[in-house]
Scaffold this active site. Structure first.
Site, PDB file in Angstrom:
ATOM      1  N   ASP A   7      67.432  58.182  -1.679  1.00 50.81           N
ATOM      2  CA  ASP A   7      67.714  59.553  -2.095  1.00 50.81           C
ATOM      3  C   ASP A   7      66.536  60.089  -2.906  1.00 50.81           C
ATOM      4  O   ASP A   7      66.235  59.560  -3.981  1.00 50.81           O
ATOM      5  CB  ASP A   7      68.990  59.571  -2.925  1.00 50.81           C
ATOM      6  CG  ASP A   7      69.591  60.955  -3.100  1.00 50.81           C
ATOM      7  OD1 ASP A   7      68.818  61.929  -3.119  1.00 50.81           O
ATOM      8  OD2 ASP A   7      70.818  61.058  -3.215  1.00 50.81           O
ATOM      9  N   ASP A   8      65.867  61.104  -2.401  1.00 50.29           N
ATOM     10  CA  ASP A   8      64.710  61.716  -3.081  1.00 50.29           C
ATOM     11  C   ASP A   8      63.502  60.786  -3.155  1.00 50.29           C
ATOM     12  O   ASP A   8      62.727  60.832  -4.115  1.00 50.29           O
ATOM     13  CB  ASP A   8      65.062  62.160  -4.505  1.00 50.29           C
ATOM     14  CG  ASP A   8      65.906  63.418  -4.562  1.00 50.29           C
ATOM     15  OD1 ASP A   8      66.385  63.862  -3.502  1.00 50.29           O
ATOM     16  OD2 ASP A   8      66.104  63.954  -5.675  1.00 50.29           O
ATOM     17  N   CYS A  45      69.818  66.911   0.323  1.00 54.35           N
ATOM     18  CA  CYS A  45      70.547  65.743   0.803  1.00 54.35           C
ATOM     19  C   CYS A  45      71.810  65.971   1.588  1.00 54.35           C
ATOM     20  O   CYS A  45      72.007  65.322   2.614  1.00 54.35           O
ATOM     21  CB  CYS A  45      70.754  64.750  -0.316  1.00 54.35           C
ATOM     22  SG  CYS A  45      71.799  65.154  -1.652  1.00 54.35           S
ATOM     23  N   LYS A 100      76.666  56.768  -1.923  1.00 52.54           N
ATOM     24  CA  LYS A 100      76.884  58.199  -2.136  1.00 52.54           C
ATOM     25  C   LYS A 100      77.344  58.894  -0.852  1.00 52.54           C
ATOM     26  O   LYS A 100      76.662  58.849   0.161  1.00 52.54           O
ATOM     27  CB  LYS A 100      75.567  58.825  -2.636  1.00 52.54           C
ATOM     28  CG  LYS A 100      75.534  60.337  -2.695  1.00 52.54           C
ATOM     29  CD  LYS A 100      74.177  60.784  -3.189  1.00 52.54           C
ATOM     30  CE  LYS A 100      73.968  62.278  -3.018  1.00 52.54           C
ATOM     31  NZ  LYS A 100      72.647  62.708  -3.502  1.00 52.54           N
ATOM     32  N   HIS A 102      78.770  62.599  -0.622  1.00 53.93           N
ATOM     33  CA  HIS A 102      78.169  63.933  -0.766  1.00 53.93           C
ATOM     34  C   HIS A 102      78.441  64.865   0.411  1.00 53.93           C
ATOM     35  O   HIS A 102      77.654  65.773   0.688  1.00 53.93           O
ATOM     36  CB  HIS A 102      76.655  63.807  -0.999  1.00 53.93           C
ATOM     37  CG  HIS A 102      76.137  64.849  -1.954  1.00 53.93           C
ATOM     38  ND1 HIS A 102      74.847  65.315  -1.931  1.00 53.93           N
ATOM     39  CD2 HIS A 102      76.745  65.510  -2.960  1.00 53.93           C
ATOM     40  CE1 HIS A 102      74.665  66.207  -2.882  1.00 53.93           C
ATOM     41  NE2 HIS A 102      75.810  66.346  -3.519  1.00 53.93           N
ATOM     42  N   HIS A 186      67.224  59.212  -6.991  1.00 52.36           N
ATOM     43  CA  HIS A 186      67.600  60.552  -7.463  1.00 52.36           C
ATOM     44  C   HIS A 186      67.828  60.530  -8.980  1.00 52.36           C
ATOM     45  O   HIS A 186      68.276  59.533  -9.532  1.00 52.36           O
ATOM     46  CB  HIS A 186      68.873  60.986  -6.735  1.00 52.36           C
ATOM     47  CG  HIS A 186      69.209  62.438  -6.869  1.00 52.36           C
ATOM     48  ND1 HIS A 186      69.610  63.018  -8.053  1.00 52.36           N
ATOM     49  CD2 HIS A 186      69.231  63.429  -5.940  1.00 52.36           C
ATOM     50  CE1 HIS A 186      69.850  64.306  -7.846  1.00 52.36           C
ATOM     51  NE2 HIS A 186      69.621  64.580  -6.583  1.00 52.36           N
ATOM     52  N   ASN A 251      65.400  63.131   1.908  1.00 50.96           N
ATOM     53  CA  ASN A 251      64.470  64.273   1.817  1.00 50.96           C
ATOM     54  C   ASN A 251      63.249  63.793   1.056  1.00 50.96           C
ATOM     55  O   ASN A 251      63.199  62.652   0.595  1.00 50.96           O
ATOM     56  CB  ASN A 251      65.103  65.489   1.125  1.00 50.96           C
ATOM     57  CG  ASN A 251      65.841  65.180  -0.155  1.00 50.96           C
ATOM     58  OD1 ASN A 251      67.072  65.276  -0.232  1.00 50.96           O
ATOM     59  ND2 ASN A 251      65.114  64.778  -1.187  1.00 50.96           N
ATOM     60  N   LYS A 268      60.656  68.080  -2.122  1.00 54.17           N
ATOM     61  CA  LYS A 268      62.067  68.380  -1.906  1.00 54.17           C
ATOM     62  C   LYS A 268      62.348  69.866  -2.142  1.00 54.17           C
ATOM     63  O   LYS A 268      61.738  70.495  -3.001  1.00 54.17           O
ATOM     64  CB  LYS A 268      62.912  67.537  -2.865  1.00 54.17           C
ATOM     65  CG  LYS A 268      64.395  67.814  -2.837  1.00 54.17           C
ATOM     66  CD  LYS A 268      65.128  67.017  -3.909  1.00 54.17           C
ATOM     67  CE  LYS A 268      66.615  67.326  -3.916  1.00 54.17           C
ATOM     68  NZ  LYS A 268      67.351  66.563  -4.966  1.00 54.17           N
TER      69      LYS A 268
END
Length: 462
Positions: A7-8, A45, A100, A102, A186, A251, A268
């Site tokens: 994530d990120d 995301c 996660k 989301h 993240h 991302n 991002k």
């Protein structure tokens, strides 16, 4: 099948791109399999997760404009046919998700167990506290529909439970699907002290952003350790040769941490390469020779058709909705594969229709249009939009704007962008900030499967 999602995580934040980041286990997936050098995702995301689950551009069903924040009454439409739902028809009895979600958390109908998975262990929201396992001060950690009081560092718990589940699932006389969407790296930037000492250099960091960058490195290092646990579990099953492991980020990295997307432009929440092109690799010893590299444009919407094809099915026969993704196996196994004619779209509109970003890549060209919602090609000449044209085959880092030199190419690609943007339905997810004021999270973010349409959490009475 094991899908590992960071994530990120920026392009330059993995060891096989940048030795500053220690990721030997992720690097081993690339070394033992194939690097996907032109792998694209959405610039944020929730849309990436929605496209991964459906094989469709999330703009088609309203999941592209923005992420799904805690206060949002919105989720992946139940009318969409998901990847785990398709795999269920192809003999995959065990379909687990660890980490996660989301993709909707305020009604039980959006829960992972209502969207095709058989096991869920993790959190509904993004940006949880890694130690308290909470969002907005309320605990968000669950096994199935039940709130869990498990204690520990989120990244460690995700990896440990996924690894244990893989070993148990492999005992069944059926293949399994394991989806591991880590929350790391993240924000909030949090890591155990021993991880910071091992992977970061916090004492010498100057300024808030540099200190966060060192913690970010530690978060990635700890996540890589978790990847190692999962790879070891796969080895223990005795089925490593015929287990596909796919790793990528949802991302690009954030813009305030130095160099994490270099040499790519942007970050991002942008449709520049740094926001949408991410580190990605896949390992499948039975089919992919070690040390391979693929430069075909591909990405998140291709997971569903690829995995369904590997499972022996045809994804389009399992849904009546148009798919945008393609089966990538021919590109992995044939030296003559050619995906150059394919158009690839990116969209970001989190602040609303007054300020949107659109991009298309096709035949080596990339057009970016930023500004109010694009509905007519005449808008490109009225001064309301920033228009950029790059020849990615020669300028992958998007440095030379060729709009003035190639007006016909601009118009050709812009017409396709207008058609793509028009796919968004009227009931799409609202801009990010809408409805945030005064929201009260539900106790323990608890959902009731007996009442799948019941809305949880809300606002105090006026």
């Amino acid at each position: 099948m094991v899908v590992l999602l960071a994530d990120d995580m920026g392009w330059n934040s993995v060891g096989y791109h940048n030795a500053e980041f220690q990721t030997p286990n992720i690097d081993s997936i690339a070394a033992d399999g194939m690097t996907l050098n032109r792998f694209y995702v959405a610039p944020m995301c929730s849309p990436t997760r929605a496209g991964l689950m459906t094989g469709r551009y999330p703009i088609r069903f309203g999941c592209a404009r923005a992420v799904i924040p805690p206060y949002r009454d919105f989720g992946l439409p139940t009318s969409e046919v998901t990847l785990p739902e398709m795999l269920a028809t192809l003999g995959y009895e065990n379909r687990g998700i660890f980490g996660k979600w989301h993709l909707g958390h305020r009604r039980a109908k959006w829960h992972p167990l209502a969207q095709g998975f058989t096991h869920f262990h993790g959190h509904y929201n993004g940006a949880i506290d890694y130690f308290e396992l909470s969002r907005d001060g309320v605990r968000d950690w669950h096994v199935g529909y039940e709130t869990s009081d498990q204690q520990g560092y989120a990244t460690d718990l995700i990896a440990e439970t996924a690894a244990e589940w893989i070993v148990e699932s492999a005992k069944a006389d059926a293949p399994y699907f394991c989806y591991v969407p880590f929350n790391a790296p993240h924000s909030p930037y949090q890591a155990p002290d021993d991880a910071i000492a091992q992977y970061g250099n916090l004492p010498d960091a100057q300024g808030r952003n540099e200190k966060q960058r060192e913690i970010y490195k530690a978060m990635i290092g700890r996540m890589d350790e978790g990847v190692g646990r999962i790879l070891k579990a796969i080895e223990l099953t005795g089925e490593a040769d015929n287990t596909m492991v796919w790793f990528f980020s949802d991302n690009g990295g954030v813009g305030n941490l130095r160099g994490i997307n270099q040499p790519l432009k942007g970050s991002k929440l942008t449709v520049f390469e740094g926001g949408t092109r991410v580190p990605a690799c896949v390992r499948w010893p039975a089919k992919i020779k070690a040390g391979q590299s693929c430069d075909v444009v591909c990405g998140y919407i291709d997971l569903l058709p690829t995995l369904v094809a590997i499972a022996g099915g045809k994804s389009q026969s399992l849904t009546d909705k148009p798919l945008d993704g393609i089966n990538l196996v021919p590109d992995w196994t044939s030296t003559s594969a050619d995906g150059s004619e394919r158009a690839w779209f990116s969209y970001h509109g989190q602040s609303g229709p007054d300020s949107e970003q659109l991009a298309i890549i096709q035949n080596g060209w990339k057009l970016i249009v930023n500004g109010p919602q694009l509905t007519d090609i005449k808008q490109l000449k009225d001064g309301s939009h920033q228009v950029r044209l790059f020849h990615l085959d020669q300028d992958l880092n998007e440095t030379s704007n060729l709009v003035k030199e190639k007006p016909k190419k601009v118009n050709q690609l812009a017409r396709q962008l207008i058609e793509h943007r028009a796919l968004q339905p009227a009931d799409a997810v609202p801009p990010y900030g809408v409805g945030s004021a005064g929201f009260v999270p539900p106790p323990l973010w608890k959902l009731d499967p007996a009442n799948p349409d019941e809305l949880v959490g809300g606002y105090p009475a006026k």
